[in-house]
Design an enzyme around this catalytic site. Structure first.
Site, PDB file in Angstrom:
ATOM      1  N   MET A   1      -2.240   4.671  10.265  1.00  0.00           N
ATOM      2  CA  MET A   1      -1.523   4.328  11.503  1.00  0.00           C
ATOM      3  C   MET A   1      -0.850   5.566  12.087  1.00  0.00           C
ATOM      4  O   MET A   1       0.059   5.452  12.920  1.00  0.00           O
ATOM      5  CB  MET A   1      -0.481   3.241  11.226  1.00  0.00           C
ATOM      6  CG  MET A   1      -1.131   1.941  10.754  1.00  0.00           C
ATOM      7  SD  MET A   1      -0.139   0.495  11.100  1.00  0.00           S
ATOM      8  CE  MET A   1       1.318   0.857  10.150  1.00  0.00           C
TER       9      MET A   1
ATOM     10  N   ALA B   1       1.420   9.194  12.203  1.00  0.00           N
ATOM     11  CA  ALA B   1       2.682   9.706  11.619  1.00  0.00           C
ATOM     12  C   ALA B   1       2.384  10.199  10.208  1.00  0.00           C
ATOM     13  O   ALA B   1       3.041   9.818   9.243  1.00  0.00           O
ATOM     14  CB  ALA B   1       3.777   8.651  11.635  1.00  0.00           C
TER      15      ALA B   1
ATOM     16  N   GLY C   1       0.945  12.089   1.796  1.00  0.00           N
ATOM     17  CA  GLY C   1       0.212  10.959   1.205  1.00  0.00           C
ATOM     18  C   GLY C   1      -1.130  10.766   1.910  1.00  0.00           C
ATOM     19  O   GLY C   1      -2.186  10.659   1.281  1.00  0.00           O
ATOM     20  N   HIS C   2      -1.080  10.747   3.251  1.00  0.00           N
ATOM     21  CA  HIS C   2      -2.316  10.617   4.031  1.00  0.00           C
ATOM     22  C   HIS C   2      -3.227  11.830   3.798  1.00  0.00           C
ATOM     23  O   HIS C   2      -4.445  11.699   3.732  1.00  0.00           O
ATOM     24  CB  HIS C   2      -2.014  10.521   5.522  1.00  0.00           C
ATOM     25  CG  HIS C   2      -1.108   9.381   5.905  1.00  0.00           C
ATOM     26  ND1 HIS C   2       0.205   9.572   6.249  1.00  0.00           N
ATOM     27  CD2 HIS C   2      -1.334   8.047   6.002  1.00  0.00           C
ATOM     28  CE1 HIS C   2       0.751   8.408   6.559  1.00  0.00           C
ATOM     29  NE2 HIS C   2      -0.156   7.461   6.409  1.00  0.00           N
TER      30      HIS C   2
ATOM     31  N   GLN D   1      -0.562  -6.598  13.020  1.00  0.00           N
ATOM     32  CA  GLN D   1       0.079  -6.689  11.704  1.00  0.00           C
ATOM     33  C   GLN D   1       1.586  -6.493  11.762  1.00  0.00           C
ATOM     34  O   GLN D   1       2.230  -6.439  10.721  1.00  0.00           O
ATOM     35  CB  GLN D   1      -0.553  -5.698  10.723  1.00  0.00           C
ATOM     36  CG  GLN D   1      -0.252  -4.248  10.994  1.00  0.00           C
ATOM     37  CD  GLN D   1      -1.149  -3.346  10.168  1.00  0.00           C
ATOM     38  OE1 GLN D   1      -2.366  -3.291  10.352  1.00  0.00           O
ATOM     39  NE2 GLN D   1      -0.555  -2.625   9.227  1.00  0.00           N
TER      40      GLN D   1
ATOM     41  N   GLN E   1      -2.593   3.636  -3.209  1.00  0.00           N
ATOM     42  CA  GLN E   1      -2.023   2.673  -4.165  1.00  0.00           C
ATOM     43  C   GLN E   1      -0.575   2.352  -3.801  1.00  0.00           C
ATOM     44  O   GLN E   1      -0.009   1.384  -4.285  1.00  0.00           O
ATOM     45  CB  GLN E   1      -2.106   3.237  -5.586  1.00  0.00           C
ATOM     46  CG  GLN E   1      -3.522   3.181  -6.139  1.00  0.00           C
ATOM     47  CD  GLN E   1      -3.701   3.991  -7.414  1.00  0.00           C
ATOM     48  OE1 GLN E   1      -2.742   4.469  -7.999  1.00  0.00           O
ATOM     49  NE2 GLN E   1      -4.942   4.146  -7.826  1.00  0.00           N
ATOM     50  N   LYS E   2       0.026   3.182  -2.962  1.00  0.00           N
ATOM     51  CA  LYS E   2       1.397   2.920  -2.478  1.00  0.00           C
ATOM     52  C   LYS E   2       1.499   1.501  -1.900  1.00  0.00           C
ATOM     53  O   LYS E   2       2.487   0.812  -2.097  1.00  0.00           O
ATOM     54  CB  LYS E   2       1.735   3.968  -1.420  1.00  0.00           C
ATOM     55  CG  LYS E   2       2.774   3.611  -0.410  1.00  0.00           C
ATOM     56  CD  LYS E   2       4.131   3.971  -0.888  1.00  0.00           C
ATOM     57  CE  LYS E   2       5.239   3.826   0.140  1.00  0.00           C
ATOM     58  NZ  LYS E   2       5.043   2.909   1.211  1.00  0.00           N
TER      59      LYS E   2
ATOM     60  N   ARG F   1       7.921   5.765   7.473  1.00  0.00           N
ATOM     61  CA  ARG F   1       9.207   5.193   7.894  1.00  0.00           C
ATOM     62  C   ARG F   1      10.406   5.920   7.280  1.00  0.00           C
ATOM     63  O   ARG F   1      11.539   5.668   7.680  1.00  0.00           O
ATOM     64  CB  ARG F   1       9.266   3.714   7.516  1.00  0.00           C
ATOM     65  CG  ARG F   1       8.315   2.840   8.334  1.00  0.00           C
ATOM     66  CD  ARG F   1       8.516   1.369   7.991  1.00  0.00           C
ATOM     67  NE  ARG F   1       7.914   0.476   8.971  1.00  0.00           N
ATOM     68  CZ  ARG F   1       6.723  -0.088   8.828  1.00  0.00           C
ATOM     69  NH1 ARG F   1       6.006   0.155   7.760  1.00  0.00           N
ATOM     70  NH2 ARG F   1       6.251  -0.898   9.759  1.00  0.00           N
TER      71      ARG F   1
HETATM   72  P1  AMP Z   1      -0.279   3.844   6.942  1.00  0.00           P
HETATM   73  O1  AMP Z   1      -0.531   4.917   7.944  1.00  0.00           O
HETATM   74  O2  AMP Z   1       1.139   3.779   6.478  1.00  0.00           O
HETATM   75  O3  AMP Z   1      -0.860   2.531   7.333  1.00  0.00           O
HETATM   76  O4  AMP Z   1      -1.077   4.295   5.649  1.00  0.00           O
HETATM   77  C1  AMP Z   1      -2.434   4.639   5.731  1.00  0.00           C
HETATM   78  C2  AMP Z   1      -2.950   4.805   4.339  1.00  0.00           C
HETATM   79  O5  AMP Z   1      -2.208   5.821   3.665  1.00  0.00           O
HETATM   80  C3  AMP Z   1      -2.799   3.522   3.491  1.00  0.00           C
HETATM   81  O6  AMP Z   1      -3.958   3.337   2.711  1.00  0.00           O
HETATM   82  C4  AMP Z   1      -1.596   3.826   2.655  1.00  0.00           C
HETATM   83  O7  AMP Z   1      -1.594   3.129   1.419  1.00  0.00           O
HETATM   84  C5  AMP Z   1      -1.764   5.322   2.430  1.00  0.00           C
HETATM   85  N1  AMP Z   1      -0.467   5.904   2.065  1.00  0.00           N
HETATM   86  C6  AMP Z   1       0.712   5.781   2.718  1.00  0.00           C
HETATM   87  N2  AMP Z   1       1.702   6.414   2.050  1.00  0.00           N
HETATM   88  C7  AMP Z   1       1.126   6.955   0.937  1.00  0.00           C
HETATM   89  C8  AMP Z   1       1.609   7.736  -0.165  1.00  0.00           C
HETATM   90  N3  AMP Z   1       2.899   8.070  -0.268  1.00  0.00           N
HETATM   91  N4  AMP Z   1       0.722   8.084  -1.121  1.00  0.00           N
HETATM   92  C9  AMP Z   1      -0.585   7.737  -1.028  1.00  0.00           C
HETATM   93  N5  AMP Z   1      -1.100   7.016  -0.020  1.00  0.00           N
HETATM   94  C10 AMP Z   1      -0.263   6.625   0.951  1.00  0.00           C
END
Ligand code: AMP
Length: 309
Positions: A34, A36, A40-41, A65, A173-174, A212
């Site tokens: 999404m 930002a 992790g990404h 969502q 896995q977060k 966030r």
């Molecule tokens: P989001 O942009 O928050 O929807 O996350 C996109 C992807 O990145 C999802 O598969 C999340 O699980 C993964 N993600 C977000 N934060 C982390 C993190 N700290 N470590 C690993 N993967 C992450």
């Protein structure tokens, strides 16, 4: 090679097919996000680049969502920085569509239902969240499906996949419940894609990285550390074959006044059903996930750790 930005489904399909042909590639990876983006990404993207010849990352804040309009409106949007981060990891194509491109007829009438697995934990606090998330993940998985038509006998996954390029999608896995649901959706509905889970990336002090986190004040960020500390405590006990003693870990979280706990439990990693009481009082054996969610100031945070003993 520099990253390409596409904003339409047709553009994504045409460019990914062109890249697969130009590279004579036999595998394609998709990293849904999404935006930002943080480390992790980046780790998801790097893993995808290691595994695949062509890698696509999507950046789409999915209205379906979000429960509250305010949460959707304030979700951070940082497209230029996101593109730079993806390019650094070697991603080939970024797909950043408008809401109209993804939902041309407005809100979709037919959606994915996440069922019992989507109603508990995060789903209990955010009704409809996982139906919305799975619906967009299903669409993104379709958009990212590699084009057929590679020369026969291409190495890697192509031959194992009936002559089609291998197709993998990467999730953190977060978001353990989301990952469990995406795996179930792919299995239950026969999506021709391998779902790859990537370990949680944390800050040096243990806080799980999240888009966030930027909304936390310094005091709130300090308070939020209690989540990963409590999980770590359980992990240490599991590793030492001791009883998990969830209550004392719970007391640690509840000692922090800025943290409003939603749930904290030890569950089966696939069904996410709470494990029998005995893993709390007798030495822990087996495989489990410890899940935690709390509101810290304006932010809802989730974290989890895999227990194995
Ligand atoms: P989001 O942009 O928050 O929807 O996350 C996109 C992807 O990145 C999802 O598969 C999340 O699980 C993964 N993600 C977000 N934060 C982390 C993190 N700290 N470590 C690993 N993967 C992450």
């Amino acid at each position: 090679m520099s990253i390409q930005l596409v904003t339409t489904v047709a553009g994504l399909r045409a460019e990914s097919a062109r890249l697969l042909g130009a590279k004579r590639g036999s595998s394609q990876g998709l990293v849904p996000t999404m935006g930002a983006l943080h480390e992790g990404h980046a780790t998801l993207a790097r893993t995808a680049v290691e595994h695949n010849d062509v890698v696509l990352a999507s950046i789409f804040v999915n209205p379906l969502q979000f429960g509250e309009a305010a949460d959707l409106d304030r979700y951070p949007r940082t497209l230029d920085a996101d593109l730079a981060l993806l390019e650094e990891q070697g991603v080939d194509l970024a797909f950043a569509p408008s809401v109209e491109e993804v939902y041309p007829g407005g809100q979709p009438l037919v959606r994915i239902t996440s069922g019992r697995l989507g109603e508990k934990w995060e789903g209990a606090s955010r009704p409809g969240h996982f139906d919305g998330a799975l619906t967009v993940v299903a669409k993104l998985l379709h958009y990212g499906t590699p084009a057929a038509g590679l020369p026969a006998g291409t190495p890697d996954g192509a031959s194992a996949n009936g002559g089609l390029p291998a197709y993998r999608a990467y999730f953190g896995q977060k978001d353990a419940q989301q990952l469990a649901l995406v795996r179930r959706m792919a299995a239950d509905l026969n999506f021709p894609v391998e779902i790859v889970g990537v370990p949680t990336v944390r800050a040096a002090d243990g806080l799980a990285l999240s888009s966030r986190n930027r909304f936390l004040s310094e005091a709130e960020r300090d308070a939020a550390l209690v989540l990963s500390r409590a999980l770590r405590l359980l992990e240490e006990r599991a590793n030492a074959h001791e009883p998990l003693d969830l209550d004392s870990a719970l007391a640690l979280v509840e000692s922090q006044p800025l943290v409003e706990l939603d749930y904290f439990d030890v569950v089966d990693p696939d069904t996410l059903e709470p494990l029998a009481e005995n893993c709390r009082e007798t030495p822990f054996r087996g495989e489990a996930l410890a899940l935690i969610a709390a509101k810290v100031g304006p932010v809802r945070l989730i974290d989890n750790v895999r227990l194995s003993s």
